[in-house]
Enzyme design. Structure first.
Site, PDB file in Angstrom:
ATOM      1  N   ASP A  74       0.871  -1.171   0.000  1.00 18.71           N
ATOM      2  CA  ASP A  74       0.000   0.000   0.000  1.00 18.71           C
ATOM      3  C   ASP A  74       0.910   1.223   0.000  1.00 18.71           C
ATOM      4  O   ASP A  74       1.998   1.189   0.578  1.00 18.71           O
ATOM      5  CB  ASP A  74      -0.919   0.009   1.228  1.00 18.71           C
ATOM      6  CG  ASP A  74      -2.186   0.805   0.971  1.00 18.71           C
ATOM      7  OD1 ASP A  74      -3.263   0.204   0.851  1.00 18.71           O
ATOM      8  OD2 ASP A  74      -2.085   2.057   0.867  1.00 18.71           O
ATOM      9  N   LYS A 107      -0.564   2.879   7.219  1.00 19.69           N
ATOM     10  CA  LYS A 107      -1.286   1.602   7.199  1.00 19.69           C
ATOM     11  C   LYS A 107      -0.305   0.428   7.225  1.00 19.69           C
ATOM     12  O   LYS A 107      -0.503  -0.552   7.949  1.00 19.69           O
ATOM     13  CB  LYS A 107      -2.099   1.493   5.891  1.00 19.69           C
ATOM     14  CG  LYS A 107      -3.565   1.737   6.058  1.00 19.69           C
ATOM     15  CD  LYS A 107      -4.260   1.322   4.772  1.00 19.69           C
ATOM     16  CE  LYS A 107      -5.666   1.851   4.729  1.00 19.69           C
ATOM     17  NZ  LYS A 107      -6.299   1.621   3.435  1.00 19.69           N
ATOM     18  N   PHE A 122     -16.514 -11.004  -4.707  1.00 22.29           N
ATOM     19  CA  PHE A 122     -17.917 -11.045  -4.266  1.00 22.29           C
ATOM     20  C   PHE A 122     -17.980 -11.147  -2.740  1.00 22.29           C
ATOM     21  O   PHE A 122     -18.845 -11.816  -2.190  1.00 22.29           O
ATOM     22  CB  PHE A 122     -18.647 -12.214  -4.938  1.00 22.29           C
ATOM     23  CG  PHE A 122     -18.649 -12.125  -6.450  1.00 22.29           C
ATOM     24  CD1 PHE A 122     -19.499 -11.256  -7.112  1.00 22.29           C
ATOM     25  CD2 PHE A 122     -17.762 -12.876  -7.204  1.00 22.29           C
ATOM     26  CE1 PHE A 122     -19.488 -11.145  -8.499  1.00 22.29           C
ATOM     27  CE2 PHE A 122     -17.736 -12.785  -8.595  1.00 22.29           C
ATOM     28  CZ  PHE A 122     -18.604 -11.913  -9.241  1.00 22.29           C
ATOM     29  N   GLU A 155     -18.573  -7.506   3.553  1.00 24.84           N
ATOM     30  CA  GLU A 155     -17.932  -7.091   4.791  1.00 24.84           C
ATOM     31  C   GLU A 155     -18.576  -7.852   5.938  1.00 24.84           C
ATOM     32  O   GLU A 155     -19.784  -8.072   5.961  1.00 24.84           O
ATOM     33  CB  GLU A 155     -18.143  -5.596   5.012  1.00 24.84           C
ATOM     34  CG  GLU A 155     -17.273  -4.772   4.106  1.00 24.84           C
ATOM     35  CD  GLU A 155     -17.473  -3.292   4.341  1.00 24.84           C
ATOM     36  OE1 GLU A 155     -17.472  -2.556   3.358  1.00 24.84           O
ATOM     37  OE2 GLU A 155     -17.646  -2.899   5.510  1.00 24.84           O
ATOM     38  N   ASN A 212     -24.226  -6.988  -8.301  1.00 24.65           N
ATOM     39  CA  ASN A 212     -24.527  -6.039  -7.223  1.00 24.65           C
ATOM     40  C   ASN A 212     -25.811  -5.264  -7.497  1.00 24.65           C
ATOM     41  O   ASN A 212     -26.609  -5.013  -6.591  1.00 24.65           O
ATOM     42  CB  ASN A 212     -23.354  -5.074  -7.019  1.00 24.65           C
ATOM     43  CG  ASN A 212     -22.344  -5.632  -6.025  1.00 24.65           C
ATOM     44  OD1 ASN A 212     -22.477  -6.760  -5.567  1.00 24.65           O
ATOM     45  ND2 ASN A 212     -21.339  -4.844  -5.689  1.00 24.65           N
ATOM     46  N   ALA A 230     -36.601  -6.513   4.348  1.00 24.18           N
ATOM     47  CA  ALA A 230     -36.999  -5.101   4.253  1.00 24.18           C
ATOM     48  C   ALA A 230     -36.388  -4.334   5.416  1.00 24.18           C
ATOM     49  O   ALA A 230     -36.147  -4.885   6.481  1.00 24.18           O
ATOM     50  CB  ALA A 230     -38.516  -4.996   4.294  1.00 24.18           C
ATOM     51  N   GLY A 231     -36.111  -3.054   5.212  1.00 21.65           N
ATOM     52  CA  GLY A 231     -35.503  -2.281   6.291  1.00 21.65           C
ATOM     53  C   GLY A 231     -35.280  -0.842   5.892  1.00 21.65           C
ATOM     54  O   GLY A 231     -36.128  -0.226   5.230  1.00 21.65           O
ATOM     55  N   CYS A 258     -20.335  -0.551  -1.467  1.00 18.88           N
ATOM     56  CA  CYS A 258     -20.462  -1.260  -2.747  1.00 18.88           C
ATOM     57  C   CYS A 258     -21.765  -0.953  -3.483  1.00 18.88           C
ATOM     58  O   CYS A 258     -21.744  -0.362  -4.564  1.00 18.88           O
ATOM     59  CB  CYS A 258     -20.348  -2.750  -2.511  1.00 18.88           C
ATOM     60  SG  CYS A 258     -18.848  -3.166  -1.636  1.00 18.88           S
ATOM     61  N   LYS A 268     -24.301  -2.019   8.406  1.00 23.61           N
ATOM     62  CA  LYS A 268     -24.877  -3.343   8.685  1.00 23.61           C
ATOM     63  C   LYS A 268     -24.117  -3.911   9.873  1.00 23.61           C
ATOM     64  O   LYS A 268     -23.076  -3.362  10.251  1.00 23.61           O
ATOM     65  CB  LYS A 268     -24.775  -4.246   7.460  1.00 23.61           C
ATOM     66  CG  LYS A 268     -23.357  -4.595   7.068  1.00 23.61           C
ATOM     67  CD  LYS A 268     -23.330  -5.644   5.962  1.00 23.61           C
ATOM     68  CE  LYS A 268     -21.918  -6.160   5.762  1.00 23.61           C
ATOM     69  NZ  LYS A 268     -21.852  -7.206   4.770  1.00 23.61           N
TER      70      LYS A 268
HETATM   71  C1  UGA Z   1     -21.958  -6.467  -1.189  1.00 26.87           C
HETATM   72  C2  UGA Z   1     -22.248  -7.818  -1.867  1.00 26.87           C
HETATM   73  O1  UGA Z   1     -23.141  -8.587  -1.048  1.00 26.87           O
HETATM   74  C3  UGA Z   1     -20.964  -8.612  -2.089  1.00 26.87           C
HETATM   75  O2  UGA Z   1     -21.252  -9.813  -2.807  1.00 26.87           O
HETATM   76  C4  UGA Z   1     -20.008  -7.750  -2.905  1.00 26.87           C
HETATM   77  O3  UGA Z   1     -18.763  -8.401  -3.100  1.00 26.87           O
HETATM   78  C5  UGA Z   1     -19.751  -6.450  -2.171  1.00 26.87           C
HETATM   79  O4  UGA Z   1     -21.007  -5.753  -1.986  1.00 26.87           O
HETATM   80  C6  UGA Z   1     -18.811  -5.612  -3.002  1.00 26.87           C
HETATM   81  O5  UGA Z   1     -19.164  -5.228  -4.111  1.00 26.87           O
HETATM   82  O6  UGA Z   1     -17.636  -5.455  -2.609  1.00 26.87           O
HETATM   83  P1  UGA Z   1     -21.514  -5.643   1.343  1.00 26.87           P
HETATM   84  O7  UGA Z   1     -21.664  -4.262   0.806  1.00 26.87           O
HETATM   85  O8  UGA Z   1     -20.362  -5.962   2.224  1.00 26.87           O
HETATM   86  O9  UGA Z   1     -21.427  -6.707   0.102  1.00 26.87           O
HETATM   87  O10 UGA Z   1     -22.791  -5.944   2.196  1.00 26.87           O
HETATM   88  P2  UGA Z   1     -24.129  -6.828   2.099  1.00 26.87           P
HETATM   89  O11 UGA Z   1     -24.109  -7.821   3.189  1.00 26.87           O
HETATM   90  O12 UGA Z   1     -24.373  -7.309   0.746  1.00 26.87           O
HETATM   91  O13 UGA Z   1     -25.194  -5.705   2.496  1.00 26.87           O
HETATM   92  C7  UGA Z   1     -25.327  -4.513   1.746  1.00 26.87           C
HETATM   93  C8  UGA Z   1     -26.421  -3.662   2.290  1.00 26.87           C
HETATM   94  O14 UGA Z   1     -27.694  -4.207   1.977  1.00 26.87           O
HETATM   95  C9  UGA Z   1     -26.426  -3.469   3.804  1.00 26.87           C
HETATM   96  O15 UGA Z   1     -26.685  -2.112   4.070  1.00 26.87           O
HETATM   97  C10 UGA Z   1     -27.557  -4.333   4.293  1.00 26.87           C
HETATM   98  O16 UGA Z   1     -28.124  -3.862   5.475  1.00 26.87           O
HETATM   99  C11 UGA Z   1     -28.520  -4.243   3.135  1.00 26.87           C
HETATM  100  N1  UGA Z   1     -29.417  -5.403   3.013  1.00 26.87           N
HETATM  101  C12 UGA Z   1     -28.919  -6.624   2.684  1.00 26.87           C
HETATM  102  C13 UGA Z   1     -30.780  -5.228   3.206  1.00 26.87           C
HETATM  103  O17 UGA Z   1     -31.259  -4.117   3.493  1.00 26.87           O
HETATM  104  N2  UGA Z   1     -31.606  -6.300   3.051  1.00 26.87           N
HETATM  105  C14 UGA Z   1     -31.143  -7.545   2.720  1.00 26.87           C
HETATM  106  O18 UGA Z   1     -31.970  -8.471   2.591  1.00 26.87           O
HETATM  107  C15 UGA Z   1     -29.774  -7.701   2.533  1.00 26.87           C
END
Ligand code: UGA
Length: 446
Positions: A31, A36, A153, A156, A209, A253-254, A261, A322
């Site tokens: 990096d 870091k 994929f 976090e 995504n 839902a939320g 991402c 999250k």
């Molecule tokens: C997301 C994708 O899930 C990964 O596959 C991808 O690699 C990553 O982006 C990326 O492009 O680097 P991430 O952003 O870490 O991963 O988080 P997620 O667990 O997917 O959640 C994303 C958001 O969606 C959160 O704010 C979560 O609260 C929300 N969410 C997720 C909902 O509101 N409802 C759901 O049913 C699922």
């Protein structure tokens, strides 16, 4: 044992580096941020990711993982260089590629032997070809190289297990031999490997995504309709999810999606389409529905507090975008806190690990030591992040500490019937109220 360089030690880079080291390769992670790298050399993690610290420590100790700020050291004798630098959103939603460009130039200037450059960062379709041009034009003398796209994929909070148990590995390249060599690196993961061209691989990442974001906005739209018609979105999602064409995941839902991402990638995909004169209507609807979730949360709380936020104390349960992360990027909490403060409320918050990051972004929000300190004297609480520890709260104690027993559950973590029995004025997302008194007022106001 293969020798691998990983450029960039953010979420993706550090996880990739530590995981490939754990699979028995010799990995040097680079990096340009000296702070870091110095912290990593001392064994301190720049990010919170479950299991990462232990994995890094183990592999550093075994001599398979090291850190540097020097490109010549990182590329010395290596056959593979992964690019995993950030691609933030530019002003119009286009991906800002300055870090990718800088990495490609440095690779070109420091490589001394044939190299396979593998792009892991999420980059606009066509970037792989552009990276190849940059390398070709910046090499002091021509040395053969290939560019392969290998989108990540990882989520976090579960990035390590996602890396070790992928549903698929996507590889894009015009050089089949290079793609085959990168495929070999991934064989221990025992996942289906899809080999395609560069642009298709890059598109698979955006399309995946955007589809997941669309699934979330879809169920949030259904939640809005459920609220009006007296249906329960949680059960609707279960009933839909059994259909294998739909599937049960990403139907929660939320308060909408946040993070580094989905917001960035949906915007960037729309931007790419528009640049070519297309009208990505669905992507715009996905973004608009998501933005509305945050406004809706504030409006609900305003209603529950009798129409006025002025002078009210509102507590945010959770801040991170999250659970299981301290990441505040595009977190709904930021917009919600701002709108509450604009409406005259005093805002306080508690999050198990994101408060340090959050206080830099939300200087007007008071951070509390625990959920009970947050509840004390609050007129309302909003569940913003669905941390497990909030599901186990002593709700009677919470109720007794609050000035008014008002909870808006933005993640549907509580049982409406129980909340009503406990004497809360409780509303959730897309679920009818189970309080007879509340139901009758709601029916009367229809
Ligand atoms: C997301 C994708 O899930 C990964 O596959 C991808 O690699 C990553 O982006 C990326 O492009 O680097 P991430 O952003 O870490 O991963 O988080 P997620 O667990 O997917 O959640 C994303 C958001 O969606 C959160 O704010 C979560 O609260 C929300 N969410 C997720 C909902 O509101 N409802 C759901 O049913 C699922």
């Amino acid at each position: 044992m293969k020798q691998i360089a990983v450029i960039g030690v953010g979420y993706v880079g550090l996880v990739t580096a530590a995981a490939f080291a754990d699979l028995g390769n010799k990995v040097i992670a680079l990096d340009i941020d000296e702070g870091k790298i110095a912290r990593l050399k001392r064994g301190e993690m720049p990010i919170y990711e479950p299991g990462l610290e232990e994995l890094v420590r183990r592999n550093v100790h075994a001599g398979r993982l090291s850190f540097t700020t020097s490109y010549s050291e990182a590329l010395d004798g290596t056959e593979f260089a992964f690019i995993a630098v950030g691609t933030p959103s530019g002003a119009d939603g286009e991906a800002d590629l300055r870090y990718v460009e800088a990495a490609a130039k440095s690779i070109a200037q420091n490589m001394t032997a044939p190299l396979i450059v593998i792009n892991k960062s999420t980059v606009p379709v066509g970037t792989g070809d552009w990276v190849a041009d940059i390398i070709a034009h910046n090499q002091p003398e021509p040395i053969p190289f290939s560019v392969v796209s290998c989108p990540e994929f990882l989520r976090e909070g579960s990035a390590l297990s996602d890396f070790m148990n992928p549903h698929r590995v996507v590889l894009g390249s015009t050089d089949k031999e290079a793609a085959e060599k990168v495929a070999q690196l991934h064989l221990p993961l025992r996942a289906p490997i899809i080999v395609t061209d560069l642009r298709t691989a890059e598109m698979i990442k955006y399309a995946s995504n955007a589809f997941l974001a669309a699934k979330i906005s879809f169920i949030n739209e259904i939640a809005n309709i459920c609220e009006e018609l007296g249906a329960d979105v949680e059960e609707v999602a279960v009933g839909m999810g059994y259909d294998p064409r739909i599937g049960p995941l990403f139907l929660k839902a939320g308060l909408g999606y946040g993070g580094s991402c989905f917001p960035k990638d949906v915007k960037a995909l729309a931007h790419m389409a528009e640049e070519k004169g297309r009208h990505p209507q669905l992507l715009h609807a996905v973004m608009a529905i998501n933005a509305d979730r945050r406004t809706m949360a504030v409006e609900r709380v305003r209603e529950m507090l009798g129409g006025d936020l002025e002078g009210k104390t509102v507590g945010l349960l959770g801040l991170a975008f999250k659970p299981n992360t301290d990441d505040m990027r595009e977190a709904p909490a930021i917009d919600i806190a701002k709108a509450l403060i604009d409406g005259g409320a005093v805002v306080r918050a508690y999050d198990p690990i994101a408060m340090d990051n959050a206080s830099k972004l939300m200087p007007n929000v008071t951070m509390c030591a625990d959920p009970y300190a947050l509840a004390e004297g609050s007129d309302a609480l909003i569940v913003v992040t669905d941390w497990n520890e909030f599901k186990q709260l002593d709700l009677e104690r919470v109720r007794d500490l609050m000035k008014q027993p008002v909870i808006f559950d933005g993640r549907n973590i509580y049982d409406p019937e129980q909340m009503c029995r406990l004497g809360f004025r409780y509303r959730a997302i897309g679920r009818p109220s189970k309080c007879a008194e509340q139901q009758s007022t709601e029916t009367a106001s229809v």
